[in-house]
Design a protein around this motif. Structure first.
Motif, short mmCIF file in Angstrom:
data_model
loop_
_atom_site.label_atom_id
_atom_site.label_comp_id
_atom_site.label_asym_id
_atom_site.label_seq_id
_atom_site.Cartn_x
_atom_site.Cartn_y
_atom_site.Cartn_z
N ILE A 1 5.27 105.46 8.03
CA ILE A 1 6.23 104.34 7.97
C ILE A 1 5.47 103.03 8.06
O ILE A 1 4.65 102.84 8.96
N GLU A 2 5.74 102.14 7.13
CA GLU A 2 5.04 100.86 7.07
C GLU A 2 5.91 99.75 7.67
O GLU A 2 7.10 99.65 7.37
N VAL A 3 5.32 98.92 8.50
CA VAL A 3 6.01 97.78 9.11
C VAL A 3 5.19 96.52 8.83
O VAL A 3 3.99 96.48 9.09
N SER A 4 5.85 95.51 8.28
CA SER A 4 5.16 94.25 7.95
C SER A 4 6.06 93.07 8.27
O SER A 4 7.25 93.23 8.54
N VAL A 5 5.49 91.88 8.22
CA VAL A 5 6.25 90.66 8.49
C VAL A 5 6.97 90.25 7.21
O VAL A 5 6.34 90.03 6.18
N TYR A 6 8.29 90.15 7.27
CA TYR A 6 9.08 89.73 6.11
C TYR A 6 9.26 88.22 6.09
O TYR A 6 9.09 87.57 5.07
N ASP A 7 9.62 87.64 7.21
CA ASP A 7 9.64 86.18 7.38
C ASP A 7 9.45 85.91 8.87
O ASP A 7 9.16 86.82 9.64
N GLU A 8 9.60 84.66 9.27
CA GLU A 8 9.26 84.29 10.65
C GLU A 8 10.22 84.89 11.68
O GLU A 8 9.95 84.84 12.88
N GLU A 9 11.33 85.49 11.22
CA GLU A 9 12.29 86.08 12.15
C GLU A 9 12.53 87.56 11.91
O GLU A 9 13.29 88.19 12.64
N THR A 10 11.88 88.13 10.90
CA THR A 10 12.27 89.46 10.43
C THR A 10 11.06 90.36 10.18
O THR A 10 10.05 89.93 9.64
N LEU A 11 11.21 91.62 10.58
CA LEU A 11 10.23 92.65 10.25
C LEU A 11 10.79 93.54 9.14
O LEU A 11 11.97 93.89 9.14
N LEU A 12 9.93 93.89 8.19
CA LEU A 12 10.29 94.80 7.12
C LEU A 12 9.78 96.19 7.49
O LEU A 12 8.58 96.39 7.68
N VAL A 13 10.69 97.16 7.58
CA VAL A 13 10.34 98.54 7.89
C VAL A 13 10.64 99.38 6.65
O VAL A 13 11.77 99.38 6.15
N GLU A 14 9.63 100.11 6.15
CA GLU A 14 9.76 100.84 4.90
C GLU A 14 9.51 102.34 5.10
O GLU A 14 8.47 102.74 5.61
N PHE A 15 10.49 103.13 4.68
CA PHE A 15 10.37 104.59 4.68
C PHE A 15 10.14 105.05 3.25
O PHE A 15 10.95 104.76 2.36
N LYS A 16 9.05 105.77 3.02
CA LYS A 16 8.75 106.30 1.69
C LYS A 16 8.35 107.77 1.82
O LYS A 16 8.06 108.25 2.91
N GLY A 17 8.31 108.46 0.70
CA GLY A 17 7.90 109.86 0.72
C GLY A 17 8.90 110.74 -0.02
O GLY A 17 9.97 110.31 -0.43
N GLU A 18 8.53 112.02 -0.16
CA GLU A 18 9.31 112.96 -0.95
C GLU A 18 10.74 113.11 -0.44
O GLU A 18 11.68 113.20 -1.22
N ASP A 19 10.91 113.16 0.89
CA ASP A 19 12.25 113.38 1.46
C ASP A 19 12.88 112.10 2.01
O ASP A 19 13.93 112.17 2.68
N ALA A 20 12.29 110.95 1.75
CA ALA A 20 12.79 109.71 2.33
C ALA A 20 14.24 109.44 1.95
O ALA A 20 15.04 108.95 2.76
N ALA A 21 14.60 109.78 0.71
CA ALA A 21 15.97 109.51 0.25
C ALA A 21 17.02 110.27 1.06
O ALA A 21 18.18 109.84 1.14
N LEU A 22 16.62 111.38 1.69
CA LEU A 22 17.57 112.14 2.50
C LEU A 22 17.99 111.38 3.74
O LEU A 22 19.02 111.69 4.35
#
Length: 279
Positions: free
Chosen positions: A153-174
């Motif tokens: 799971i990737e976590v990055s800075v989206y803006d000065e108030e928000t974190l972007l959390v990204e779920f990827k992978g074969e079963d992520a859509a589930l």
């Protein structure tokens, strides 16, 4: 003797009284399995009981239907009731009263200048990036034992108030679930964590679900833009969950000089109105 399955213990008890055509006090009830809502809609369990008709002379010590209700209240609870909703799911403007679509449009409110601010600054403090790293380590530790095949799971800075959390992978859509119900549950859970601990907002992306929702809303809003450009005002159809907030942001970005606000029907459904300010 009858084995009975139902969604709740209360329903199982009621089914038993119907099958045997008697009151609950005339039955011997063995609870084989207590119902469970599972985790994010997974691993749900039904209530399973075995009911046997007592002999007339036996005195029942079994719980009544009312008592079963009280037991169920203790067993099951809705974790969403006491959570703080993410800012991405909540309107920032408060309405004095709810409004039904059939009642016409109400255009009296003060504009929230917060949305005039630019939230896309590129210079972020080192502390925010450190928070993102810490959240990434913690959230991967939390989901390390999950049964789905997902990437780190990737976590990055989206803006000065928000974190972007990204779920990827074969079963992520589930993890999205039917009509996005698992997505919403995850969003509530993760938001309550990072907002309480770090006082930050959340942008959650799972298998491009949020991106697809934004594209879908953008296509729908083309017809709304035409109405606004032609008549000076418009209102959207009923929009659910994250869709209403995506539409709100796009409409405010496109019409910064107009009054754009979420309204709620008497049934709790959401839609957006766009109009000029009254002098």
């Amino acid at each position: 003797m009858k084995k009975i399955e139902a969604i709740t213990l209360e329903e199982a008890y009621k089914d038993a009284t119907t099958i045997f055509n008697c009151s609950i006090n005339e039955l011997t009830i063995e609870v084989v399995q207590v119902p469970s809502s599972g985790f994010l809609g997974l691993f749900k369990k039904k209530a399973i009981i075995v009911a046997t008709l007592k002999h007339k002379q036996e005195v029942s010590a079994e719980p009544t239907v009312t008592e079963v209700k009280e037991v169920e209240k203790d067993i099951s609870h809705n974790i969403l009731n006491d959570t703080i909703m993410p800012a991405s799911f909540v309107s920032d403007q408060e309405d004095d009263e709810d409004e039904d679509l059939a009642s016409g449009l109400d255009y009296t409110a003060d504009y929230d200048d917060e949305y005039d601010e630019d939230h896309a600054q590129e210079n972020f403090s080192e502390d925010l990036h450190e928070v993102a790293k810490e959240v990434q380590a913690d959230i991967n530790s939390l989901f390390n034992s999950i049964c789905f095949d997902i990437d780190e799971i990737e976590v990055s800075v989206y803006d000065e108030e928000t974190l972007l959390v990204e779920f990827k992978g074969e079963d992520a859509a589930l993890l999205i679930g039917k009509e996005g119900y698992r997505y919403k549950a995850l969003s509530y859970m993760i938001f309550n964590w990072i907002n309480t601990k770090y006082e930050l907002q959340l942008r959650l992306e799972i298998a491009e679900f949020l991106q697809n929702q934004e594209e879908s809303v953008s296509r729908y809003l083309d017809s709304v833009y035409e109405n606004v450009d032609r008549d000076g005002r418009a209102q959207t159809k009923i929009l659910d969950g994250v869709l209403v907030q995506i539409a709100l942001k796009e409409l405010r970005d496109r019409y910064p000089d107009k009054y754009v606000v979420i309204r709620t029907t008497k049934d709790g459904l959401k839609y957006i109105i766009i109009n000029d300010y009254h002098n």
